[in-house]
Design a protein around this motif. Structure first.
Motif, mmCIF file in Angstrom:
data_model
loop_
_atom_site.group_PDB
_atom_site.id
_atom_site.type_symbol
_atom_site.label_atom_id
_atom_site.label_comp_id
_atom_site.label_asym_id
_atom_site.label_seq_id
_atom_site.Cartn_x
_atom_site.Cartn_y
_atom_site.Cartn_z
ATOM 1 N N VAL A 45 4.332 -4.333 11.529
ATOM 2 C CA VAL A 45 3.941 -4.624 10.145
ATOM 3 C C VAL A 45 2.440 -4.946 10.095
ATOM 4 C CG1 VAL A 45 4.259 -6.168 8.175
ATOM 5 C CG2 VAL A 45 6.246 -5.420 9.482
ATOM 6 N N ASP A 46 1.961 -5.716 11.074
ATOM 7 C CA ASP A 46 0.520 -6.022 11.112
ATOM 8 C C ASP A 46 -0.297 -4.743 11.300
ATOM 9 O OD1 ASP A 46 1.041 -8.690 10.805
ATOM 10 O OD2 ASP A 46 1.064 -9.112 12.969
ATOM 11 N N ALA A 47 0.234 -3.834 12.136
ATOM 12 C CA ALA A 47 -0.466 -2.554 12.353
ATOM 13 C C ALA A 47 -0.517 -1.760 11.050
ATOM 14 C CB ALA A 47 0.236 -1.757 13.443
ATOM 15 N N LEU A 48 0.564 -1.819 10.286
ATOM 16 C CA LEU A 48 0.574 -1.092 9.011
ATOM 17 C C LEU A 48 -0.492 -1.652 8.070
ATOM 18 C CD1 LEU A 48 1.737 0.933 6.988
ATOM 19 C CD2 LEU A 48 3.505 -0.743 6.413
ATOM 20 N N LYS A 49 -0.592 -2.978 8.018
ATOM 21 C CA LYS A 49 -1.618 -3.585 7.144
ATOM 22 C C LYS A 49 -3.018 -3.153 7.574
ATOM 23 C CE LYS A 49 1.126 -7.730 6.539
ATOM 24 N NZ LYS A 49 1.188 -9.177 6.750
ATOM 25 N N ARG A 50 -3.273 -3.199 8.887
ATOM 26 C CA ARG A 50 -4.596 -2.771 9.393
ATOM 27 C C ARG A 50 -4.852 -1.314 9.042
ATOM 28 N NH1 ARG A 50 -2.929 -5.283 14.232
ATOM 29 N NH2 ARG A 50 -2.417 -3.294 15.211
ATOM 30 N N THR A 51 -3.797 -0.503 9.168
ATOM 31 C CA THR A 51 -3.974 0.937 8.980
ATOM 32 C C THR A 51 -4.210 1.278 7.514
ATOM 33 O OG1 THR A 51 -2.622 1.295 10.940
ATOM 34 C CG2 THR A 51 -2.964 3.203 9.513
ATOM 35 N N ILE A 52 -3.583 0.535 6.610
ATOM 36 C CA ILE A 52 -3.840 0.773 5.177
ATOM 37 C C ILE A 52 -5.320 0.500 4.883
ATOM 38 C CG2 ILE A 52 -3.357 -0.019 2.819
ATOM 39 C CD1 ILE A 52 -0.472 -0.696 3.823
ATOM 40 N N THR A 53 -5.811 -0.632 5.359
ATOM 41 C CA THR A 53 -7.227 -0.972 5.154
ATOM 42 C C THR A 53 -8.128 0.103 5.750
ATOM 43 O OG1 THR A 53 -6.637 -3.292 5.291
ATOM 44 C CG2 THR A 53 -8.963 -2.779 5.559
ATOM 45 N N ALA A 54 -7.797 0.533 6.977
ATOM 46 C CA ALA A 54 -8.614 1.553 7.643
ATOM 47 C C ALA A 54 -8.568 2.863 6.868
ATOM 48 C CB ALA A 54 -8.109 1.760 9.069
ATOM 49 N N ALA A 55 -7.393 3.214 6.361
ATOM 50 C CA ALA A 55 -7.250 4.492 5.645
ATOM 51 C C ALA A 55 -8.142 4.492 4.407
ATOM 52 C CB ALA A 55 -5.786 4.706 5.261
ATOM 53 N N VAL A 56 -8.146 3.383 3.673
ATOM 54 C CA VAL A 56 -9.008 3.291 2.485
ATOM 55 C C VAL A 56 -10.467 3.459 2.918
ATOM 56 C CG1 VAL A 56 -9.797 1.793 0.615
ATOM 57 C CG2 VAL A 56 -7.378 1.799 1.250
ATOM 58 N N ASP A 57 -10.861 2.754 3.980
ATOM 59 C CA ASP A 57 -12.252 2.813 4.455
ATOM 60 C C ASP A 57 -12.643 4.220 4.916
ATOM 61 O OD1 ASP A 57 -12.412 0.159 3.980
ATOM 62 O OD2 ASP A 57 -12.316 -0.470 6.096
ATOM 63 N N LEU A 58 -11.685 4.937 5.463
ATOM 64 C CA LEU A 58 -11.995 6.247 6.060
ATOM 65 C C LEU A 58 -11.821 7.403 5.073
ATOM 66 C CD1 LEU A 58 -10.355 5.586 9.558
ATOM 67 C CD2 LEU A 58 -12.794 5.932 9.121
ATOM 68 N N GLY A 59 -11.535 7.080 3.825
ATOM 69 C CA GLY A 59 -11.513 8.132 2.805
ATOM 70 C C GLY A 59 -10.164 8.805 2.584
ATOM 71 N N VAL A 60 -9.125 8.263 3.196
ATOM 72 C CA VAL A 60 -7.778 8.786 2.916
ATOM 73 C C VAL A 60 -7.410 8.306 1.512
ATOM 74 C CG1 VAL A 60 -5.344 8.671 3.632
ATOM 75 C CG2 VAL A 60 -7.155 8.715 5.366
ATOM 76 N N THR A 61 -6.773 9.163 0.710
ATOM 77 C CA THR A 61 -6.414 8.741 -0.650
ATOM 78 C C THR A 61 -4.911 8.510 -0.809
ATOM 79 O OG1 THR A 61 -6.202 11.039 -1.353
ATOM 80 C CG2 THR A 61 -8.351 9.986 -1.701
ATOM 81 N N HIS A 62 -4.114 9.216 0.016
ATOM 82 C CA HIS A 62 -2.661 9.108 -0.076
ATOM 83 C C HIS A 62 -2.092 8.944 1.335
ATOM 84 C CE1 HIS A 62 -3.805 11.164 -3.758
ATOM 85 N NE2 HIS A 62 -2.626 10.863 -4.281
ATOM 86 N N MET A 63 -1.178 8.002 1.476
ATOM 87 C CA MET A 63 -0.574 7.827 2.793
ATOM 88 C C MET A 63 0.934 7.658 2.635
ATOM 89 S SD MET A 63 -1.976 5.388 5.802
ATOM 90 C CE MET A 63 -1.085 3.886 5.571
ATOM 91 N N THR A 64 1.690 8.415 3.428
ATOM 92 C CA THR A 64 3.143 8.281 3.430
ATOM 93 C C THR A 64 3.563 7.787 4.802
ATOM 94 O OG1 THR A 64 3.365 10.136 1.887
ATOM 95 C CG2 THR A 64 5.332 9.499 3.095
#
Ligand code: IPE
Ligand code: IPE
Ligand code: MG
Length: 253
Positions: A45-64
């Motif tokens: 769950v902590d990895a998911l939180k980190r990854t959401i933040t990283a995805a926003v920073d890296l320009g991903v717009t949609h994540m499933t």
């Protein structure tokens, strides 16, 4: 959790970038540490939180993300119950923050079999965030792609029987619109962690032209650097969509 109401945010960047992740390896991560599997899921769950933040920073717009499959009911009851507990805790602790940060949350998958309170919580999560458009997070919970495709086929068959559509009018676009993932941009990149090389019944239709990146890292260790590495691999891929490489198109046979 009927996801077929319109949820597509209007003001996303012109080039959507849709990444899906099969978050795998929590159990092995825990085992390596001599811990029970639930500890791995917690770290996941902590990895998911980190990854959401990283995805926003890296320009991903949609994540499933694949959180729980229809096949995961085969796991010991205590593990399933702990997973549901972690989901409850995640929604309770993080929904307000996700809402503030402009994340639109949608949960896809079958309601049947899920604890009643979770069905209510996921509906509420969507309701509270549906006007957000900075980032679109789709969580696959009690999801199986084959069941999703069968459900879409049933809906269309029913519409045809009711005379609302003709069988001939069913196109790939119309079919895609009947899936729970409707309204999202095409899947660009599908990542699976933990070194497994299979889809495990995830996004079978949607992955038609996705690039696949398999990473050996166990999910609880995932975050910015691992996502960046996957995006870099993606950036070097040559997507042809059945056509020829533009660099070779004009060459004589
Ligand atoms: C992924 O990790 C989480 C879920 C499937 C819910 P696993 O629990 O599958 O971890 P491994 O594959 O046993 O290491
Ligand atoms: C797929 O992982 C499901 C999720 C990540 C939620 P599994 O660990 O359940 O898949 P298999 O059993 O190795 O194929
Ligand atoms: Mg696994």
């Amino acid at each position: 959790m009927d996801a077929r109401e319109p949820t597509r945010p209007d003001d996303l960047p012109a080039t959507p970038f849709h990444v899906a992740i099969i978050m795998d390896g929590n159990g092995r991560w825990a085992k390596e540490r001599g811990q029970i599997r639930t500890i791995g899921h917690k770290a996941g769950v902590d990895a998911l939180k980190r990854t959401i933040t990283a995805a926003v920073d890296l320009g991903v717009t949609h994540m499933t993300v694949f959180a729980f499959s229809t096949e995961n009911w085969r796991r010991p009851e205590a593990e399933v119950s702990d997973l549901m507990g972690l989901l409850r805790a995640f929604i309770k602790a993080d929904l307000a923050r996700l809402r503030r940060e402009g994340v639109c949350v949608r949960i896809i998958g079958q309601e049947d079999g899920l604890p009643r309170d979770i069905v209510g919580m996921v509906a509420d999560a969507h309701e509270q965030t549906k006007h957000n458009s900075r980032f679109f997070l789709q969580v696959a919970l009690n999801y199986g792609a084959q069941a999703d495709i069968v459900e879409a086929a049933r809906r269309l068959a029913q519409s045809a029987r009711d005379g609302a559509i003709t069988p001939e009018s069913i196109t790939a676009d119309i079919f895609a619109n009947s899936l729970s993932t409707h309204g999202l941009p095409p899947l660009d990149l599908l990542i699976r962690t933990s070194g497994e090389h299979r889809l495990s019944n995830f996004l079978l239709w949607e992955a038609a032209y996705a690039e696949f990146v398999f990473q050996d890292i166990l999910w609880p260790d995932y975050g910015h650097d691992a996502l960046k590495q996957a995006l870099d691999i993606f950036a070097r891929r040559n997507r042809r969509f059945g056509a020829v490489d533009p660099g070779h198109a004009a060459q004589p046979a």
